[in-house]
Write a protein that holds these residues in place. Structure first.
Motif, PDB file in Angstrom:
ATOM      1  N   UNK A 170       0.809  -1.606  -0.016  1.00  0.00           N
ATOM      2  CA  UNK A 170      -0.065   0.039   0.114  1.00  0.00           C
ATOM      3  C   UNK A 170       1.068   1.207  -0.349  1.00  0.00           C
ATOM      4  N   UNK A 181      -6.151  -9.137   7.774  1.00  0.00           N
ATOM      5  CA  UNK A 181      -5.050  -7.646   6.523  1.00  0.00           C
ATOM      6  C   UNK A 181      -4.170  -7.028   8.046  1.00  0.00           C
ATOM      7  N   UNK A 182      -3.762  -7.324   8.147  1.00  0.00           N
ATOM      8  CA  UNK A 182      -2.768  -6.638   9.118  1.00  0.00           C
ATOM      9  C   UNK A 182      -2.011  -5.586   8.387  1.00  0.00           C
ATOM     10  N   UNK A 183      -1.671  -4.016   8.683  1.00  0.00           N
ATOM     11  CA  UNK A 183      -0.545  -3.328   7.896  1.00  0.00           C
ATOM     12  C   UNK A 183       0.834  -3.134   8.781  1.00  0.00           C
ATOM     13  N   UNK A 198       3.236  -0.626   8.526  1.00  0.00           N
ATOM     14  CA  UNK A 198       4.093  -0.028   7.743  1.00  0.00           C
ATOM     15  C   UNK A 198       5.509   0.888   8.077  1.00  0.00           C
TER      16      UNK A 198
END
Lengths: 107, 115
Positions: free
Chosen positions: B33, B102-104, B106
């Protein structure tokens, strides 16, 4: 896609007190997540709650989810100075965040 | 790598120039993302990839912005003819799947300043 809107925009509390912030979203979700962002850094995942769950705990964090109201709340108990940060919610595949809640813990 | 790596961490450029921002996701993460964040605002969704293809690019503000992920790993966000309004922190995140949980994770971001 999900638009998370956090409320309040800013919150100041004394160290040791509990902090509660809220999230509203517009359409049905499979799960909702909360993230924290310390000043000048990337977001860090805190906790995920699925649509079939009503409440979830992780350490000093407690998250609730009300799918009928399309809302969630994040409670931080016994706040610490290190909890000072911005908090964001979002859900599902294309995670869209709101402006966040800026939490400030006063000494 | 152990985390999501973004380079450069800071980029200062002049109006009208071309800029590339790079993201190295966590090894094995299929989804990637891009967000951008202005001061005092939340992260604004730009685009996300599932593998090599853009699953959703509806957040790209205009055709000056373009992102690629040719081998399903590293991604580059490209900005042409930069404008002062492009100044922001550009955040990249990766995750293992786009479905269900759906763990992002960063990266620290790339701060872009357009003079």
């Amino acid at each position: 896609s999900q638009q998370g809107e956090e409320d309040p925009q800013a919150l100041s509390i004394q160290e040791g007190e509990n902090a509660t912030m809220n999230c509203s979203y517009k359409t049905s979700i499979n799960n909702l997540q909360w993230y924290r962002q310390n000043s000048g850094r990337g977001l860090v995942h805190l906790i995920l709650i699925r649509s079939n769950e009503r409440e979830k705990h992780s350490g000093r964090l407690r998250v609730t989810l009300d799918t009928s109201k399309k809302s969630s709340s994040l409670l931080i108990t016994a706040s610490r100075a290190a909890d000072t940060a911005s908090y964001f919610c979002g859900g599902d595949d294309k995670i869209i965040f709101g402006k966040g809640t800026r939490l400030h813990i006063l000494p | 790598g152990a985390g999501v790596s973004q380079t450069p961490s800071n980029k200062v450029t002049e109006k009208g120039k071309y800029v590339e921002l790079r993201c190295d996701p966590i090894s094995g993460h299929t989804a990637l993302y891009w967000y951008r964040q202005s001061l005092g605002q939340g992260p604004e969704f730009l685009i996300y990839f599932q593998g090599t293809g853009a699953a959703d690019d509806s957040g790209l503000p205009n055709d000056r912005f373009f992102a690629v992920r040719p081998e399903g790993s590293v991604s580059t966000l490209k900005i042409q003819r930069t404008e002062r309004g492009d100044s922001a922190v550009y955040l990249c995140a990766s995750s293992q799947t786009t479905g269900g949980a759906n763990v992002l994770t960063f990266g620290a971001g790339s701060r872009l300043t357009v003079l």
